[in-house]
Design an enzyme around this catalytic site. Structure first.
Site, PDB file in Angstrom:
ATOM      1  N   LEU A 191       5.662  -2.218   5.539  1.00  0.00           N
ATOM      2  CA  LEU A 191       5.076  -3.537   5.832  1.00  0.00           C
ATOM      3  C   LEU A 191       4.347  -4.093   4.617  1.00  0.00           C
ATOM      4  O   LEU A 191       4.381  -5.305   4.352  1.00  0.00           O
ATOM      5  CB  LEU A 191       4.155  -3.458   7.051  1.00  0.00           C
ATOM      6  N   VAL A 250       5.554   5.921   6.839  1.00  0.00           N
ATOM      7  CA  VAL A 250       6.626   5.156   6.190  1.00  0.00           C
ATOM      8  C   VAL A 250       6.495   3.673   6.544  1.00  0.00           C
ATOM      9  O   VAL A 250       6.636   2.785   5.690  1.00  0.00           O
ATOM     10  CB  VAL A 250       8.018   5.709   6.601  1.00  0.00           C
ATOM     11  N   CYS A 251       6.207   3.404   7.815  1.00  0.00           N
ATOM     12  CA  CYS A 251       6.069   2.008   8.261  1.00  0.00           C
ATOM     13  C   CYS A 251       4.944   1.315   7.505  1.00  0.00           C
ATOM     14  O   CYS A 251       5.052   0.120   7.181  1.00  0.00           O
ATOM     15  CB  CYS A 251       5.794   1.955   9.757  1.00  0.00           C
ATOM     16  N   THR A 252       3.864   2.026   7.232  1.00  0.00           N
ATOM     17  CA  THR A 252       2.746   1.431   6.494  1.00  0.00           C
ATOM     18  C   THR A 252       3.232   0.951   5.126  1.00  0.00           C
ATOM     19  O   THR A 252       2.931  -0.166   4.691  1.00  0.00           O
ATOM     20  CB  THR A 252       1.613   2.470   6.343  1.00  0.00           C
TER      21      THR A 252
END
Ligand code: BEZ
Length: 210
Positions: free
Chosen positions: A49, A44-46
């Site tokens: 960002l 999810v973080c990928t």
């Protein structure tokens, strides 16, 4: 201690992917979005960002700088950037803070032990040019954020800082706004001629020009 609206955003000096940064000096005179993500090399973080990187021009148009944070070291952020580019097509074009000793995460209450002992939650702080906190949001690790919503909020924050208005549910820039109740009808007639009173306490007017 939790950070509340109107509090001064705690200052810090940190290593980032763009070198060592003193937060207040770095944002000087501008709006800032400080956001945390749980860990590097996570799915999810990928996507998050990459999404933020693609909105750089939109943040800049709003005189707003963006800075991210996780408890991973800067060397990990730098290695991960290649994956973010690969998956989303975007270069990470804003600084990412490495906070392995969790000192900044603790200052900003980004660690919620009942959610995770080790990883920051998805916190967002929008901070004004006066370094005061204007908005806070907290999402769990499992829910990626809608960064277009942050742009919408910044539009509202900047408008309502300059005029005695508030923005209604689901408002978008350019739509009608509400005259704040503290403005008398007499003053409203001078400041917002032609406003429409749907109720005595709900007075609507076209968005003033910033
Ligand atoms: C993610 O970014 O995909 C993620 C991070 C921590 C826990 C769950 C998901």
């Amino acid at each position: 201690m939790a950070i509340r609206l109107g509090d001064e955003a705690p200052d810090f000096t940190a290593d980032t992917t763009e070198g060592r940064i003193n937060f207040h000096e770095w944002k000087q005179g501008k709006w800032a979005v400080l956001f945390s993500h749980p860990r590097d090399f996570t799915p999810v973080c990928t996507t998050e960002l990459g999404a933020v990187a693609k909105l750089k021009n939109e943040f800049e148009r709003r005189n707003t700088k963006v800075i991210g944070l996780s408890v991973d070291p800067v060397t990990d952020h730098q290695r991960w950037a290649a994956d973010i580019k690969d998956v989303t097509g975007a270069d990470v074009n804003f600084p990412l803070i490495g906070d392995p000793d969790k000192s900044i995460a603790n200052k900003y209450d980004m660690l919620h032990p009942n959610a995770s002992d080790t990883a920051t939650v998805r916190s967002v702080f929008i901070i004004g040019p006066d370094n005061k906190v204007k908005l806070t949001l907290t999402y769990p690790a499992s829910t990626g954020r809608n960064f277009a919503e942050l742009l919408r909020v910044i539009d509202s924050l900047q408008l309502t800082a300059g005029f005695k208005v508030a923005t209604p549910a689901d408002w978008k820039a350019g739509e009608d706004v509400i005259i704040v109740p503290a403005v008398s009808d007499e003053d409203a007639r001078k400041q917002f001629p032609g406003f429409v009173a749907k109720k005595p306490y709900l007075r609507v007017t076209p968005q003033p020009k910033m």
